[in-house]
Design a protein around this motif. Sequence first.
Motif, PDB file in Angstrom:
ATOM      1  N   TYR A  22     -13.328  86.692  -1.319  1.00  0.00           N
ATOM      2  CA  TYR A  22     -13.447  88.117  -1.626  1.00  0.00           C
ATOM      3  C   TYR A  22     -13.747  88.951  -0.383  1.00  0.00           C
ATOM      4  CZ  TYR A  22     -12.532  87.962  -6.550  1.00  0.00           C
ATOM      5  OH  TYR A  22     -11.882  87.845  -7.748  1.00  0.00           O
ATOM      6  N   THR A  23     -14.396  88.322   0.591  1.00  0.00           N
ATOM      7  CA  THR A  23     -14.631  89.024   1.859  1.00  0.00           C
ATOM      8  C   THR A  23     -13.294  89.291   2.547  1.00  0.00           C
ATOM      9  OG1 THR A  23     -16.743  87.873   2.050  1.00  0.00           O
ATOM     10  CG2 THR A  23     -15.928  88.946   4.027  1.00  0.00           C
ATOM     11  N   VAL A  24     -12.413  88.279   2.540  1.00  0.00           N
ATOM     12  CA  VAL A  24     -11.072  88.446   3.126  1.00  0.00           C
ATOM     13  C   VAL A  24     -10.305  89.529   2.370  1.00  0.00           C
ATOM     14  CG1 VAL A  24      -8.839  87.319   3.513  1.00  0.00           C
ATOM     15  CG2 VAL A  24     -10.957  86.094   4.044  1.00  0.00           C
ATOM     16  N   LEU A  25     -10.370  89.495   1.040  1.00  0.00           N
ATOM     17  CA  LEU A  25      -9.678  90.514   0.230  1.00  0.00           C
ATOM     18  C   LEU A  25     -10.214  91.913   0.545  1.00  0.00           C
ATOM     19  CD1 LEU A  25      -9.570  88.756  -3.288  1.00  0.00           C
ATOM     20  CD2 LEU A  25      -7.626  89.186  -1.753  1.00  0.00           C
ATOM     21  N   PHE A  26     -11.541  91.996   0.719  1.00  0.00           N
ATOM     22  CA  PHE A  26     -12.162  93.292   0.992  1.00  0.00           C
ATOM     23  C   PHE A  26     -11.649  93.880   2.307  1.00  0.00           C
ATOM     24  CE2 PHE A  26     -15.599  95.763   3.013  1.00  0.00           C
ATOM     25  CZ  PHE A  26     -15.725  96.786   2.085  1.00  0.00           C
ATOM     26  N   PHE A  27     -11.508  93.021   3.326  1.00  0.00           N
ATOM     27  CA  PHE A  27     -11.100  93.525   4.649  1.00  0.00           C
ATOM     28  C   PHE A  27      -9.588  93.626   4.823  1.00  0.00           C
ATOM     29  CE2 PHE A  27     -15.462  92.236   5.849  1.00  0.00           C
ATOM     30  CZ  PHE A  27     -15.850  93.450   6.408  1.00  0.00           C
ATOM     31  N   ASP A  28      -8.847  93.194   3.790  1.00  0.00           N
ATOM     32  CA  ASP A  28      -7.388  93.258   3.891  1.00  0.00           C
ATOM     33  C   ASP A  28      -6.951  94.721   4.039  1.00  0.00           C
ATOM     34  OD1 ASP A  28      -4.761  92.424   3.887  1.00  0.00           O
ATOM     35  OD2 ASP A  28      -4.579  92.628   1.704  1.00  0.00           O
TER      36      ASP A  28
END
Length: 418
Positions: free
Chosen positions: A379-385
């Motif tokens: 979800y961290t990766v999704l957030f920074f996408d």
Amino acid sequence: GYQPVMQAGRLDLRSLPVLSIDPPGCKDIDDALHSRLLPSGNIEIGVHIADVTHYVPPNSPLDLEASFRCTSTYLVARRLDMLPGMLTTDLCSLRPGVDRYAFSVIWEVTEAGDVVDVQFRKSIIHSIKGLTYQQAQALIDSPEPSVEGDAVKRLNSLAKIFRSRRIEAGALTLASPEVKFDLDQTSLDPTDVTSYTLYEANALVEEFMLLANVTVGKRILRQYPTLGVLRRHPAPDLNMFDGLIAKAASRGFTIDPTTSKSLADSLDKCHDPSDPYLNKLLRILATRCMRPAAYFCSGDLPATQWHHFGLASPIYTHFTSPIRRYADVLVHRLLAASIGWEPLPPHLGSKGLVATLCEQMNRRHRNAQLAGRASVGLYTVLFFDGREEEADANVLDFEDGKARVMVPRYGIEGSVEV
């Protein structure tokens, strides 16, 4: 809706002002509390835990599946339950406004926090209020008298006494870089990341759960010295702390990991007014120097190895979360047999089988932790996408021309080319 009926032998506590304190939106409510003044001037405290074993008979298909799963797993956008949803969020959950079966530990304590008496009873309760930590905190801070407020204030003043005693004995206050995500209602995409706010009310609940777990651990050992399902936390290898000691020294602080007390005291002294996050960061790093805690069967290890280092307790078990942990289900059965409520299931009379269950629970607990962390990572990766953010970072280490950094705002860690 479902209402349990009063069973012979159960203690009827439905007239007591029982309440629960949980994170917002919590559906699987394992525990509830009450406190009241007794005519003697002493205080009665009750910890009431969902009576899961009433609904999950030993060796039933429900029990076998739960013993296979061992734990509920909490991912960012969903929860994988150990038990079916109907039990988890309804029949067992100690929801406000309905009668529920519980397993209760009831203490009589003096105002100075000395335990005079304890009893263990299967009970029926009626929670009058489901509070969030924030709402409980507001009651602690408010001067207005109320049934709920008075109970919470009483519990809080006792929790502070119990806590200071544990810290005096060397209990550690550790930290983790946990964050929570705000999710879009429909797409479930992350819209914001924030760190957890911890209130005094969190510490209040934790204190009584620890007290219940220790008290129950001692009680089941009295009856079943070789069959207890306990939780130990071995002392760390001192050389694991070399890196942390060097990091702290670079900022002018000394860390002494010789005992849990010396470690706790030295961490307390690591304060830099110009860098408020430093203390939490050192606690996060100290946590990583620890060995993991583990379930074990009391008959498998000498009592000298039962110790829980982080809690500075010679005996510890898990009793307070049977909806989401199988260890607690086993402990409920041991306690029920200890007080003569029902016989011990035959398979729990085998030390070898209890040890096998403990190994399985340790494996599953570790996997659930890893899955939870991986979910936060995803979800961290999704957030920074497609998003660029600037944030402060703390440097943890330098190697091969790279700086290892921790970004407190997002609870993330990584390497940066220097």
